[in-house]
Design a protein around this motif. Structure first.
Motif, PDB file in Angstrom:
ATOM      1  N   THR A 115     -14.278 -72.855 -17.195  1.00  0.00           N
ATOM      2  CA  THR A 115     -14.391 -71.919 -16.072  1.00  0.00           C
ATOM      3  C   THR A 115     -14.866 -72.699 -14.850  1.00  0.00           C
ATOM      4  O   THR A 115     -15.666 -73.629 -14.960  1.00  0.00           O
ATOM      5  CB  THR A 115     -15.404 -70.791 -16.352  1.00  0.00           C
ATOM      6  OG1 THR A 115     -16.691 -71.362 -16.633  1.00  0.00           O
ATOM      7  CG2 THR A 115     -14.975 -69.951 -17.541  1.00  0.00           C
TER       8      THR A 115
ATOM      9  N   ASP B 130     -11.939 -74.718  -8.730  1.00  0.00           N
ATOM     10  CA  ASP B 130     -12.642 -74.797  -7.452  1.00  0.00           C
ATOM     11  C   ASP B 130     -13.522 -76.035  -7.360  1.00  0.00           C
ATOM     12  O   ASP B 130     -13.579 -76.698  -6.312  1.00  0.00           O
ATOM     13  CB  ASP B 130     -13.493 -73.540  -7.241  1.00  0.00           C
ATOM     14  CG  ASP B 130     -12.642 -72.294  -7.016  1.00  0.00           C
ATOM     15  OD1 ASP B 130     -11.438 -72.439  -6.735  1.00  0.00           O
ATOM     16  OD2 ASP B 130     -13.190 -71.185  -7.142  1.00  0.00           O
TER      17      ASP B 130
ATOM     18  N   ASP C 137      -9.122 -67.112 -19.430  1.00  0.00           N
ATOM     19  CA  ASP C 137      -8.106 -67.717 -18.577  1.00  0.00           C
ATOM     20  C   ASP C 137      -8.801 -68.738 -17.684  1.00  0.00           C
ATOM     21  O   ASP C 137      -9.572 -68.381 -16.801  1.00  0.00           O
ATOM     22  CB  ASP C 137      -7.418 -66.648 -17.729  1.00  0.00           C
ATOM     23  CG  ASP C 137      -6.289 -67.222 -16.870  1.00  0.00           C
ATOM     24  OD1 ASP C 137      -6.161 -68.454 -16.817  1.00  0.00           O
ATOM     25  OD2 ASP C 137      -5.558 -66.440 -16.250  1.00  0.00           O
TER      26      ASP C 137
ATOM     27  N   TYR D 105      -7.741 -70.709 -15.335  1.00  0.00           N
ATOM     28  CA  TYR D 105      -7.173 -71.047 -14.030  1.00  0.00           C
ATOM     29  C   TYR D 105      -7.255 -69.845 -13.088  1.00  0.00           C
ATOM     30  O   TYR D 105      -6.624 -68.817 -13.327  1.00  0.00           O
ATOM     31  CB  TYR D 105      -5.719 -71.504 -14.170  1.00  0.00           C
ATOM     32  CG  TYR D 105      -5.564 -72.705 -15.057  1.00  0.00           C
ATOM     33  CD1 TYR D 105      -6.035 -73.955 -14.653  1.00  0.00           C
ATOM     34  CD2 TYR D 105      -4.975 -72.596 -16.310  1.00  0.00           C
ATOM     35  CE1 TYR D 105      -5.914 -75.057 -15.472  1.00  0.00           C
ATOM     36  CE2 TYR D 105      -4.843 -73.705 -17.131  1.00  0.00           C
ATOM     37  CZ  TYR D 105      -5.318 -74.931 -16.707  1.00  0.00           C
ATOM     38  OH  TYR D 105      -5.202 -76.035 -17.520  1.00  0.00           O
ATOM     39  N   ASN D 106      -8.023 -69.999 -12.019  1.00  0.00           N
ATOM     40  CA  ASN D 106      -8.021 -68.967 -10.974  1.00  0.00           C
ATOM     41  C   ASN D 106      -7.031 -69.328  -9.872  1.00  0.00           C
ATOM     42  O   ASN D 106      -6.915 -68.619  -8.887  1.00  0.00           O
ATOM     43  CB  ASN D 106      -9.421 -68.766 -10.380  1.00  0.00           C
ATOM     44  CG  ASN D 106      -9.967 -70.013  -9.715  1.00  0.00           C
ATOM     45  OD1 ASN D 106      -9.708 -71.117 -10.187  1.00  0.00           O
ATOM     46  ND2 ASN D 106     -10.707 -69.852  -8.636  1.00  0.00           N
TER      47      ASN D 106
END
Length: 565
Positions: A94, A98, A225, A227-228
């Motif tokens: 997570t 970014d 998940d 990938y943001n």
């Protein structure tokens, strides 16, 4: 008596590095070492982001940095969020998109940076490379992900895992508990005899005084998940040197990434592959089992020898794509090692000249006895036959290695496992000339069970003339109904030498690598009395259970004895 837990603390920053606390967009600061910044002119940067202590002997980045800086690169190594000296919440897979972007942005603003960055590293620090690809920062010009995949969160159902229903990887759950509880690593022995099994981990968290959020996601079956941003497959293409291992426990997922990207416009043109006879921790088939002299985890000399082959291909790749020192066409598209033979090059993988062949499982009634058991034949029997094996939660089939990250360190002889009466084994005749496996392998089994859910574990082994049996590939699947089950065993480059035979083993458990099935609809984590079951395998023309190989032409026997025709 309380459980013994060893806390692994950060090692000192070496004199050759300078540590910075780099601020992310949310104010969290990540500990970041810089090597080789004192140059007269700006230079390209090699970045690695990892959770295992950037200064540890385990990742040996001080030695890696020596090799990259000697070739004109600045090296940046960072503890990811929530690990060792870095701030923030501890939860793997997570925030890496970014944080990867923000770290790249920090690098390009430094006076020692020429604005170009490549990324390098194994396993989780291969995953952080894919996260940076997802961030689509323009400075990222090339990556070298080793023994990894785009979706390798151990034990957690991840985005586009692509592997079907799988028995839970218990090693991965233990990894979550030991590595992703807080900033440090907590080493402890899991008492696998506990029932329910979850109690063994609860004891560890009580001794540590904290819980692992990642482990709780595993137990809860909660998907993650990572990938943001876009999945890396859908991001801006970046030149990739895939460094995969035929014996790596993430090898199936790694080669799936390679194959998927090869289908994508833009990506196909910038993909390169090196596939070696290594496991996850970079032990080689030719050195297996490891000796004190060849074991790089204990021998400084062995580590120094390994580091040249470990960093050399990455330096060559970055020289092309970061420095422009040579044209990309000077790099072979595929370099692969044929086990027991050596290196070869190719224009793509799988090899265009390789061909698919099938070996059919025969005489299943004999397969539950000792080796040779049933047969592997170029044609199925005309008549329908069946064999059976039991799943006994009180007598589980042992795993091929106590630690699959170190598969080749011990490279165990599995003959005793083949001779168990709760497994099925099928063997071919001894090869009279070399059989070269080169590409994907899978098994197709026609099975049913007395249990509402059951696990299938398949191993492909090399049975030597002296009777020893060594692993080539393995795979698994979970089913909840009778019928045909396809089990991917991954890719390999491996020579079955004259006098050797292929052996295919089928079992209902793989312990302690995988969580034992409850034999019911009860969670296997919570089961106190897991139930035994009986599995049936069908063979013959109507139910063609088979082993599907990819082989090089002009190899194998071509007769009734188990070689491809």
């Amino acid at each position: 008596m309380s459980l013994a837990v060893r806390r692994v603390l950060p090692e000192p920053v070496p004199p050759s590095a300078r540590q910075h606390m780099v601020r992310m967009r949310d104010g969290v600061q990540l500990a970041t070492d810089v090597y080789g910044a004192g140059r007269e002119a700006p230079a390209p940067t090699v970045l690695a982001r990892l959770p295992y202590d950037k200064n540890s002997r385990y990742v040996f980045f001080d030695r890696i940095a020596e090799r990259f800086t000697a070739h004109g690169y600045v090296v940046v190594v960072q503890d990811v969020r929530g690990k060792f000296r870095s701030q923030g919440r501890t939860l793997g897979w997570t925030g890496e998109v970014d944080d990867g972007y923000d770290t790249l942005e920090w690098i390009v603003r430094q006076p020692w940076s020429d604005g170009t960055v490549g990324m390098f590293g194994d396993s989780y620090y291969g995953f952080t490379q894919w996260s940076a690809v997802s961030s689509q920062h323009p400075a990222l010009r090339a990556i070298v992900p080793r023994v990894t995949s785009t979706t390798n969160a151990p034990g957690i159902a991840t985005y586009d895992a692509g592997a079907g229903r799988q028995p839970l990887w218990l090693e991965g759950a233990t990894y979550q508990a030991q590595v992703w509880t807080d900033n440090h690593i907590h080493e402890f022995e899991v008492d696998f005899s506990r029932r329910p099994l979850i109690a063994a981990y609860e004891e560890a968290f009580a001794a540590i005084g904290k819980r692992s959020a990642g482990f709780d996601l595993v137990v809860g079956g909660i998907p993650l998940d990572p990938y943001n941003g876009p999945h890396p497959y859908d991001a801006r293409p970046v030149p990739v040197l895939h460094c995969a291992g035929w014996f790596d426990n993430l090898g199936t997922a790694h080669l799936r990434d390679y194959e998927e990207l090869a289908k994508r416009p833009g990506w196909a043109a910038v993909q390169y592959l090196i596939a070696d006879t290594i496991d996850h921790e970079n032990y080689f088939l030719e050195d297996a089992p490891a000796t004190p002299e060849s074991d790089h985890m204990v021998s400084v000399e062995a580590l120094e020898r390994k580091l040249d082959s470990y960093t050399g291909p990455a330096i060559e790749f970055f020289d092309v794509f970061l420095k422009g020192a040579a044209h990309p066409d000077t790099l072979p598209r595929v370099r692969w090692k044929l086990g027991h033979v050596g290196w070869r090059t190719a224009a793509g993988w799988p090899l265009p000249e390789a061909r698919a062949t099938e070996l059919y499982l025969t005489d299943p009634a004999a397969a539950s006895g000792t080796v040779p058991g049933g047969g592997l034949a170029p044609r199925p029997d005309d008549r329908a036959e069946s064999g059976q094996w039991r799943y006994d939660p009180d007598d589980l089939v042992p795993s091929a290695a106590t630690d699959t990250f170190l598969q080749l360190r011990e490279h165990a002889d599995e003959r005793r496992t083949l001779d168990r009466d709760d497994v099925l084994v099928f063997t071919g005749a001894a090869a009279t000339r070399p059989l070269d496996l080169a590409g994907p392998v899978h098994a197709v089994l026609h099975v049913e069970s007395t249990a509402p859910t059951y696990d299938l574990f398949v191993r492909l082994l090399d049975l030597a003339p002296d009777g020893t049996a060594r692993l080539i590939l393995r795979g698994c699947a979970q089913a909840d109904r009778p019928g045909e089950v396809e089990i991917a065993l991954g890719h390999t480059g491996y020579r079955v030498r004259p006098g050797h035979r292929l052996a295919l083993m089928i079992a209902g458990s793989d312990f302690p690598n995988h969580l034992p099935n409850s034999g019911s609809l009860e969670s296997p984590w919570l089961a106190t009395t897991p139930k035994a079951s009986l599995q049936h395998l069908r063979t013959g023309a109507a139910h063609p259970s088979r082993l599907c190989l990819t082989v090089l032409p002009d190899s194998g026997d071509g007769g009734e004895g188990g070689g491809p025709r």
